[in-house]
Design a protein around this motif. Structure first.
Motif, PDB file in Angstrom:
ATOM      1  N   VAL A 153      -2.644 -16.346  16.399  1.00 38.94           N
ATOM      2  CA  VAL A 153      -2.793 -14.916  16.113  1.00 38.94           C
ATOM      3  C   VAL A 153      -3.637 -14.276  17.211  1.00 38.94           C
ATOM      4  CG1 VAL A 153      -3.708 -13.216  14.489  1.00 38.94           C
ATOM      5  CG2 VAL A 153      -2.554 -15.278  13.646  1.00 38.94           C
ATOM      6  N   LYS A 154      -3.094 -13.277  17.891  1.00 42.33           N
ATOM      7  CA  LYS A 154      -3.747 -12.648  19.031  1.00 42.33           C
ATOM      8  C   LYS A 154      -4.412 -11.314  18.690  1.00 42.33           C
ATOM      9  CE  LYS A 154      -2.765 -15.707  22.197  1.00 42.33           C
ATOM     10  NZ  LYS A 154      -3.869 -16.456  22.874  1.00 42.33           N
ATOM     11  N   ARG A 202       0.959  -6.956   1.140  1.00 36.78           N
ATOM     12  CA  ARG A 202       1.538  -7.929   2.071  1.00 36.78           C
ATOM     13  C   ARG A 202       1.416  -7.422   3.505  1.00 36.78           C
ATOM     14  NH1 ARG A 202       7.701  -6.915   2.388  1.00 36.78           N
ATOM     15  NH2 ARG A 202       7.930  -4.896   1.388  1.00 36.78           N
ATOM     16  N   VAL A 203       1.268  -8.361   4.426  1.00 35.85           N
ATOM     17  CA  VAL A 203       0.983  -8.001   5.815  1.00 35.85           C
ATOM     18  C   VAL A 203       2.080  -8.557   6.723  1.00 35.85           C
ATOM     19  CG1 VAL A 203      -0.639  -8.305   7.738  1.00 35.85           C
ATOM     20  CG2 VAL A 203      -1.509  -7.955   5.402  1.00 35.85           C
ATOM     21  N   MET A 204       2.509  -7.734   7.686  1.00 35.83           N
ATOM     22  CA  MET A 204       3.532  -8.182   8.626  1.00 35.83           C
ATOM     23  C   MET A 204       2.877  -8.841   9.838  1.00 35.83           C
ATOM     24  SD  MET A 204       6.632  -6.074  10.456  1.00 35.83           S
ATOM     25  CE  MET A 204       7.561  -5.963   8.912  1.00 35.83           C
ATOM     26  N   LEU A 205       3.383 -10.011  10.177  1.00 31.83           N
ATOM     27  CA  LEU A 205       2.988 -10.712  11.385  1.00 31.83           C
ATOM     28  C   LEU A 205       4.149 -10.627  12.373  1.00 31.83           C
ATOM     29  CD1 LEU A 205       1.422 -12.680  13.226  1.00 31.83           C
ATOM     30  CD2 LEU A 205       2.229 -14.558  11.751  1.00 31.83           C
ATOM     31  N   THR A 206       3.898  -9.991  13.509  1.00 25.32           N
ATOM     32  CA  THR A 206       4.916  -9.888  14.550  1.00 25.32           C
ATOM     33  C   THR A 206       4.676 -10.972  15.588  1.00 25.32           C
ATOM     34  OG1 THR A 206       5.112  -7.494  14.227  1.00 25.32           O
ATOM     35  CG2 THR A 206       5.942  -8.398  16.310  1.00 25.32           C
ATOM     36  N   LEU A 207       5.695 -11.790  15.805  1.00 24.13           N
ATOM     37  CA  LEU A 207       5.607 -12.866  16.787  1.00 24.13           C
ATOM     38  C   LEU A 207       6.234 -12.368  18.090  1.00 24.13           C
ATOM     39  CD1 LEU A 207       6.711 -15.721  14.378  1.00 24.13           C
ATOM     40  CD2 LEU A 207       4.397 -15.343  15.245  1.00 24.13           C
ATOM     41  N   GLN A 225       9.681 -10.757  13.025  1.00 23.08           N
ATOM     42  CA  GLN A 225       8.698 -10.168  12.109  1.00 23.08           C
ATOM     43  C   GLN A 225       8.781 -10.889  10.763  1.00 23.08           C
ATOM     44  OE1 GLN A 225       9.979  -5.995  12.409  1.00 23.08           O
ATOM     45  NE2 GLN A 225       8.038  -5.556  13.466  1.00 23.08           N
ATOM     46  N   ILE A 226       7.625 -11.307  10.291  1.00 24.25           N
ATOM     47  CA  ILE A 226       7.582 -12.044   9.025  1.00 24.25           C
ATOM     48  C   ILE A 226       6.457 -11.488   8.146  1.00 24.25           C
ATOM     49  CG2 ILE A 226       8.520 -14.165  10.033  1.00 24.25           C
ATOM     50  CD1 ILE A 226       5.707 -15.307  10.099  1.00 24.25           C
ATOM     51  N   TRP A 227       6.601 -11.682   6.841  1.00 20.26           N
ATOM     52  CA  TRP A 227       5.606 -11.225   5.868  1.00 20.26           C
ATOM     53  C   TRP A 227       4.755 -12.406   5.410  1.00 20.26           C
ATOM     54  CZ3 TRP A 227       4.932  -6.215   5.425  1.00 20.26           C
ATOM     55  CH2 TRP A 227       6.014  -5.344   5.608  1.00 20.26           C
ATOM     56  N   ILE A 228       3.448 -12.133   5.256  1.00 21.09           N
ATOM     57  CA  ILE A 228       2.555 -13.126   4.656  1.00 21.09           C
ATOM     58  C   ILE A 228       1.705 -12.444   3.601  1.00 21.09           C
ATOM     59  CG2 ILE A 228       2.482 -14.549   6.748  1.00 21.09           C
ATOM     60  CD1 ILE A 228      -0.334 -13.446   7.277  1.00 21.09           C
ATOM     61  N   ASP A 229       1.115 -13.227   2.703  1.00 19.24           N
ATOM     62  CA  ASP A 229       0.258 -12.673   1.654  1.00 19.24           C
ATOM     63  C   ASP A 229      -1.009 -12.082   2.257  1.00 19.24           C
ATOM     64  OD1 ASP A 229       1.633 -13.191  -0.830  1.00 19.24           O
ATOM     65  OD2 ASP A 229       1.242 -15.317  -0.500  1.00 19.24           O
ATOM     66  N   ARG A 230      -1.490 -10.998   1.665  1.00 23.45           N
ATOM     67  CA  ARG A 230      -2.703 -10.352   2.168  1.00 23.45           C
ATOM     68  C   ARG A 230      -3.895 -11.307   2.124  1.00 23.45           C
ATOM     69  NH1 ARG A 230      -5.105  -5.141  -0.779  1.00 23.45           N
ATOM     70  NH2 ARG A 230      -5.872  -6.716  -2.241  1.00 23.45           N
ATOM     71  N   VAL A 231      -3.977 -12.117   1.049  1.00 28.78           N
ATOM     72  CA  VAL A 231      -5.101 -13.045   0.943  1.00 28.78           C
ATOM     73  C   VAL A 231      -5.121 -14.008   2.122  1.00 28.78           C
ATOM     74  CG1 VAL A 231      -3.863 -14.733  -0.472  1.00 28.78           C
ATOM     75  CG2 VAL A 231      -6.353 -14.569  -0.643  1.00 28.78           C
ATOM     76  N   ASP A 232      -3.930 -14.351   2.634  1.00 27.60           N
ATOM     77  CA  ASP A 232      -3.863 -15.218   3.815  1.00 27.60           C
ATOM     78  C   ASP A 232      -4.245 -14.455   5.074  1.00 27.60           C
ATOM     79  OD1 ASP A 232      -3.090 -17.464   2.380  1.00 27.60           O
ATOM     80  OD2 ASP A 232      -0.945 -17.034   2.593  1.00 27.60           O
ATOM     81  N   GLN A 269      -1.883  -5.387   9.804  1.00 29.56           N
ATOM     82  CA  GLN A 269      -0.878  -5.863  10.742  1.00 29.56           C
ATOM     83  C   GLN A 269      -1.469  -6.966  11.614  1.00 29.56           C
ATOM     84  OE1 GLN A 269       1.101  -2.712  12.857  1.00 29.56           O
ATOM     85  NE2 GLN A 269       1.952  -4.065  14.402  1.00 29.56           N
ATOM     86  N   LEU A 270      -0.606  -7.939  11.939  1.00 32.77           N
ATOM     87  CA  LEU A 270      -1.005  -9.035  12.805  1.00 32.77           C
ATOM     88  C   LEU A 270       0.010  -9.184  13.932  1.00 32.77           C
ATOM     89  CD1 LEU A 270      -1.785 -11.749  10.084  1.00 32.77           C
ATOM     90  CD2 LEU A 270      -3.487 -10.382  11.316  1.00 32.77           C
ATOM     91  N   THR A 271      -0.473  -9.628  15.081  1.00 30.18           N
ATOM     92  CA  THR A 271       0.412  -9.956  16.193  1.00 30.18           C
ATOM     93  C   THR A 271       0.039 -11.343  16.694  1.00 30.18           C
ATOM     94  OG1 THR A 271       0.546  -7.636  16.841  1.00 30.18           O
ATOM     95  CG2 THR A 271       1.246  -9.259  18.469  1.00 30.18           C
ATOM     96  N   GLY A 272       1.056 -12.144  17.033  1.00 28.55           N
ATOM     97  CA  GLY A 272       0.780 -13.489  17.497  1.00 28.55           C
ATOM     98  C   GLY A 272       1.906 -14.028  18.344  1.00 28.55           C
ATOM     99  N   VAL A 273       1.722 -15.282  18.779  1.00 23.86           N
ATOM    100  CA  VAL A 273       2.751 -15.968  19.568  1.00 23.86           C
ATOM    101  C   VAL A 273       2.963 -17.354  18.976  1.00 23.86           C
ATOM    102  CG1 VAL A 273       2.270 -14.728  21.708  1.00 23.86           C
ATOM    103  CG2 VAL A 273       1.009 -16.834  21.190  1.00 23.86           C
TER     104      VAL A 273
END
Length: 573
Positions: A428-429, A365-370, A401-408, A441-445
């Motif tokens: 996603v930035k 699972r991957v964390m997306l930080t907004l 901070q939210i979790w999404i599936d790795r496949v996504d 890891q992902l970062t976005g707004v």
């Protein structure tokens, strides 16, 4: 690694008992495969008596369900009686456990009967009838070894014991009753016709010795009637007018009526229907018992089993099973049925009412930080099913901070706009990958003013929170790898080596309230039934995947939102 639950023909289903009003919903089988009304021969309204006669040597399976429901249908149609009769003539295979669970299964199927009886209730009369046949020269005691007897029957050769005197037969009969060493070598056979082309009429066995105590009456008897001998006798004297039998017994119908004729009993009408056969499925109780005894399954209610308790535990609604059986009517055509059709019927029942929840696969699972997400998590209350208010409400926590599936995560590109379900759009930035090229890891707004119509990816997500629950998502496959066994083929040669897969996941905190048997949809993953509810944080909630789960198309989601509808209203979502 199991990442996404897709529609699969190898799934199976669990169930909660669904209230079913037979009179309203079972007008089904008024039409057979010819389009004409289904009638019992020589049946009179108010005078029909039927019997559903399972042997207590296992739990009821989907094939028994068809027989039981057809018996109930005709009893209802003719305003007649239905007897549940346990054909308990083989103590080596039978038990009170099976009796209790068959009654439980009958209740689950909502089969309504007038009385419960046992073939063992008639043991004294059956023994008297056997002795009368001996005296009349219509039966004899045979001590021919079993293998030799079978060969003689196949070849049409009369046993040397066939000409025994009445006195000799009665003497050996008493040895059988006593269960003596001599008696154990013998069996009682009907004297019919050893040259008849129908091999069932070649002097069938009526009684055999068995010193094993009976589960119901103990050690009162050392001899027991065969099913072929007991069934026509008990049917006739218990008032049964019509005996429903699957077509696999067709060649033994002549034997059934010949025994009644030799005993001077009235003739019971036989009504044949086709046995229900399912692909990749074993319905033989002997074969199912092998899986139980060898620890290949958890028991007779294992969700891989075709038993009523097994498929209900896997998520099948009883109404779906009844509708499935009813749609076939009393057809005499032998069909190999696909499970998909049954699961499709089930989906139509559960989809409009089952609550929606969210899960993220644990592994990878991957964390997306907004960057502009809420500094403090905020909670909103939304319906658990946007089109079914009775499903109640659930709490959704929006966090930075939210979790999404790795496949996504692997599907996202830099600067791509995505839709976070039940929240809105985000861009996603930055995408961080490890040395193996995997996204970590992902970062976005947030871009809440964006249109979901324009995004390709609509993603489920969960907040970074201690309130998430541990899940074990369990997927099942068929026990065998072949659709249908060939004649004489050993099922052990086609066993499926991998029939169960467990995947760890995290689920939204609302799932703490699930009870055993509750059915839910995990958005974008499919339908599941709760087998083990929440007990404590360290113990996962166990959810069984219900067959024929489907994933909604992204375009469907966008169309639903853009059209002023909602995601849950889309077919299957």
């Amino acid at each position: 690694m199991f990442l996404v639950f897709l529609r699969s023909p190898s799934y199976t289903v669990p169930l909660n008992v669904h209230c079913f009003h037979y009179q309203q919903n079972m007008m089904l089988a008024d039409v057979g495969d010819t389009g004409t009304s289904i009638d019992l021969p020589d049946a009179e309204v108010g005078k029909v008596c039927l019997r559903f006669a399972p042997e207590p040597s296992g739990y009821l399976h989907i094939g028994h369900a068809k027989a039981g429901l057809l018996n109930q249908y005709f009893a209802k149609r003719y305003n007649g009686q239905l007897i549940v009769r346990f054909d308990d003539t083989n103590p080596a295979k039978e038990s009170n456990e099976f009796v209790d669970n068959i009654l439980k299964d009958i209740a689950t199927l909502e089969i309504r009967y007038d009385t419960v009886t046992y073939t063992s209730d008639y043991f004294p009369q059956l023994m008297e009838a056997a002795e009368n046949l001996i005296v009349q020269g219509k039966a004899y005691v045979d001590d021919t070894p079993r293998d030799q007897m079978q060969k003689e029957r196949m070849d049409g050769i009369e046993s040397r014991c066939r000409s025994n005197s009445t006195e000799e037969n009665m003497k050996l009969w008493k040895e059988m009753i006593a269960g003596s060493e001599r008696g154990l070598q013998c069996c009682l056979r009907g004297k019919l016709d050893m040259r008849d082309p129908n091999k069932s009429l070649r002097d069938p066995v009526y009684y055999r010795c068995n010193p094993v105590p009976h589960h119901r009456i103990g050690s009162s008897y050392k001899i027991y009637p065969t099913y072929d001998f007991a069934c026509p006798f008990v049917d006739a004297i218990s008032g049964v007018t019509h005996a429903l039998r699957s077509s696999e017994y067709h060649d033994r119908n002549a034997q059934y009526h010949r025994i009644q004729e030799d005993m001077g009993l009235r003739k019971v009408q036989i009504y044949e229907f086709s046995r229900l056969n399912m692909v990749y499925t074993l319905l033989s109780k002997r074969k199912l018992l092998w899986f139980v005894n060898n620890g290949e399954v958890d028991g007779w209610d294992d969700p891989r089993f075709p038993t009523v308790q097994g498929i209900v535990r896997r998520g099948l609604k009883i109404k779906a099973l009844i509708d499935f059986v009813v749609e076939q009517g009393a057809s005499k055509n032998l069909n190999l049925m696909e499970w998909d059709k049954l699961w499709t019927m089930n989906k139509k029942i559960i989809d409009p009412v089952c609550p929606r929840h969210t899960a993220v696969i644990e592994e990878g699972r991957v964390m997306l930080t907004l960057a502009d997400g809420p500094e403090k998590p905020n909670v909103i209350i939304v319906p658990r099913h946007k089109k079914f208010n009775d499903a109640g409400e659930k709490a959704i926590t929006r966090a930075k901070q939210i979790w999404i599936d790795r496949v996504d995560a692997e599907s996202i590109s830099v600067d791509e706009e995505i839709t976070l379900m039940d929240w809105g759009n985000a861009i996603v930035k930055e995408i961080v990958k490890d040395e193996n090229g995997k996204v970590v890891q992902l970062t976005g707004v947030l871009h809440l003013e964006g249109s979901v119509k324009s995004t390709k990816l609509k993603l489920t997500w969960l907040p970074e929170s201690n309130e998430l629950v541990n899940l074990s998502l369990v997927e099942f496959d068929y026990l065998i790898t072949k659709k249908k066994l060939d004649e004489g083929e050993d099922f052990l040669d086609v066993l499926n080596e991998q029939t169960k897969k467990e995947t760890a996941a995290r689920g939204d905190s609302n799932m703490r309230n699930l009870k055993r048997g509750n059915i839910v949809q995990l958005e974008r993953k499919g339908y599941f039934i709760c087998d083990v509810p929440f007990v404590r944080p360290s113990r996962p909630i166990v959810l069984f995947a219900i067959p024929d789960a489907s994933i909604c198309a992204a375009s469907d989601y966008a169309d639903a939102i853009d059209g002023g509808s909602d995601f849950d209203s889309v077919s299957g979502c």
